[in-house]
Design a protein around this motif. Structure first.
Motif: not given
Length: 565
Positions: A415-441
């Motif tokens: 399922s392409i849709e499930d993979a995209e949904k998983l991306k939004k639930e995990t990667f999108d949240i994770k990468i936003a926090a990681e980049k924010a911490e990277e910028e703050a550091s």
């Protein structure tokens, strides 16, 4: 007095430096992060490395099959499931971490049921986090062929796989592999098909998301972080080609002896012109040239070296008459030249060189000969290479020079849709926090960090002493001589402390007077300590130079050997 104050500050800095090392440094960032919650998404195989992960994943104890060397490589690399140690994006979110540098690692997990994508879309997606970067090594996965002999403890590089997908980098090589093994329907043999133009991997310390989509119409798409990077078809964009040529050259066909394959030939009717002089030289003397007015014809171009002296061990009887070596005449440097003047050479306008006949089209030319084509006896046509054979397991079989590579959120399904949904639930949240911490550091523009060598005492005396002491301790643990050389002010301060303590002890043991030492006595003691420190610095520098030369000589003798899987 100033030396005593400096010694006091130095001692205090030692205490503060030790305290700083003993206490963990507080986090420099305060980025809000969400807490890990398992997803409800289902798939034929899906892994978030929850607490029961070891019931699915098994470390291999096999030996690597490497026919290029007689050495045996065992899979000794260790694995762990843990939270990221660099730029954590979600609290409590764990991943599979490769723990050892320069070691062979292998781990695999069998699917509950074989994945068969015949006439169905195959979606492969997983996260890679290169916590220490990637200079030489892989972070790719293998989807293993389903068969009865599939044993996790024997998983190795020779285990048959269906698809290999993911990043790989070493030196100038940097690509995302997409390789699939195709079965020849005539012979039953398997052959690897490599993507002709693979995209580059993203070598960052934040999480990267790699997605592969293969559809029943043989089209494929590769995404990185949700962005489409490469697409094409299995039939056209892989090498060797899935299907062989219908016709091949006839190996028994030979070129006829009278075949003419020279397209152009010298004109047989051309003749050399009567005025063509083959003997004319390329250059002639320039008769129009005149000697420059400042030319010193009576001065030689070289003269005996006026500074040369006959060696003391020169024996005229055995070595002959000593003659000083010659050097360029300095008088000639200021003029056009010295010695006998001769007119220069110039290009001969009458020069034509050796005559050759011009080329013309060959009237007997038959074209470029090629053997005739015959039907390929090995020809076949597979119109559906996307119908991969059943996939029974996933494995990571990796050699790398960097450790702490983390894998997470592995999706193998349809399922392409499930993979995209998983991306939004995990990667999108994770990468936003990681980049924010990277910028703050990152250091702020108005707070440029300074190395200890750039600090000035008067700007911040306590910071100056603290940083110098920390630097001295760090270097001293590796090489005391280098510590004295690079941080002499700390070495000098230590010398003052030692001399002061000794003076107090001697005074207490042998001194009969209770009177305090005079200002002149203190100054004399300080000068003496300063001289001792200076002598120590000179000796340390000399020892360091000698040690460096010896170390370099030893280094030049060494050779290193590296091997990659």
């Amino acid at each position: 007095m100033r030396l005593a104050v400096g010694a006091t500050l130095l001692a205090a800095a030692f205490v503060r430096a030790e305290d700083a090392e003993a206490e963990p440094s507080p986090s420099t960032t305060s980025v809000a992060k969400s807490t890990f919650t398992p997803t409800s998404i289902k798939a034929p195989f899906f892994e978030q490395f929850t607490d029961d992960w070891d019931s699915r994943w098994k470390v291999s104890h096999a030996k690597k099959d490497d026919k290029s060397t007689e050495e045996e490589w065992a899979y000794v690399g260790t694995w762990s499931v843990e939270e990221p140690s660099v730029l954590k994006g979600i609290e409590g979110d764990k991943g599979l971490v490769l723990k050892d540098k320069a070691a062979h690692h292998a781990i695999s997990a069998k699917f509950p049921k074989a994945v068969n994508n015949k006439d169905n879309t195959l979606v492969v997606q997983y996260e890679v986090k290169l916590q220490n970067g990637l200079e030489c090594g892989g972070a790719y996965m293998k989807l293993l062929q389903d068969n009865a002999a599939l044993h996790a403890e024997e998983f190795s590089n020779s285990s048959p796989y269906i698809i290999m997908f993911g990043p790989d980098k070493c030196g100038a090589t940097n690509k995302v592999h997409f390789i699939f093994r195709h079965k020849n329907p005539k012979t039953g043999e398997y052959e690897e098909k490599h993507l002709k133009n693979p995209p580059m991997a993203r070598i960052v310390k934040t999480t990267s998301l790699y997605t592969l989509i293969v559809k029943p119409d043989n089209s494929f798409e590769i995404k990185i972080d949700g962005e489409s990077i490469r697409n094409g078809t299995l039939l056209e964009d892989f090498t060797p080609s899935v299907n062989p040529e219908k016709e091949i050259d006839d190996a028994e066909d030979k070129k006829p002896e009278d075949w003419v394959d020279e397209a152009r030939i010298p004109d047989p009717e051309a003749t050399k012109p009567e005025d063509w002089d083959e003997e004319a030289p390329f250059e002639i003397v320039d008769e129009e040239a005149t000697k420059p007015e400042d030319w010193l014809e009576d001065e030689p171009s070289t003269i005996p070296d006026p500074e040369a002296e006959k060696p003391e061990d020169w024996d005229d009887e055995e070595d002959g008459d000593w003659v000083a070596p010659t050097v360029p005449n300095p008088k000639c440097d200021e003029v056009s030249g010295c010695g006998k003047w001769e007119p220069p050479m110039k290009k001969n306008p009458a020069y034509k060189g050796k005559w050759t006949a011009p080329y013309i089209d060959n009237p007997a030319y038959k074209g470029v000969w090629a053997p005739r084509k015959i039907p390929n006896p090995d020809y076949f046509e597979d119109k559906t290479p996307a119908n991969f054979e059943p996939i029974g397991a996933i494995g990571f079989e990796i050699w790398t020079m960097q450790n702490d590579i983390l894998f997470d959120n592995i999706y193998i399904g349809h399922s392409i849709e499930d993979a995209e949904k998983l991306k939004k639930e995990t990667f999108d949240i994770k990468i936003a926090a990681e980049k924010a911490e990277e910028e703050a550091s990152k250091p702020k523009v108005d707070e440029k960090p300074k190395s200890p060598s750039d600090l000035v005492f008067k700007d911040d005396p306590v910071l100056y002493i603290k940083e110098k002491v920390n630097l001295f301790i760090e270097i001293f643990q590796r090489d005391p001589v280098e510590a004295i050389k690079f941080v002499p002010e700390v070495a000098g301060g230590l010398g003052v402390i030692v001399v002061t303590v000794l003076a107090i002890i001697v005074s207490a043991l042998f001194g009969g007077s209770s009177a305090a030492p005079s200002k002149e006595q203190l100054k004399a003691q300080a000068d003496k300590a300063k001289k001792v420190t200076a002598d120590a610095k000179d000796k340390a520098a000399e020892a360091t130079t000698t040690g460096t030369e010896k170390a370099q000589a030893e280094l030049n003798k060494r050779t290193t050997r590296s091997s990659a899987s």
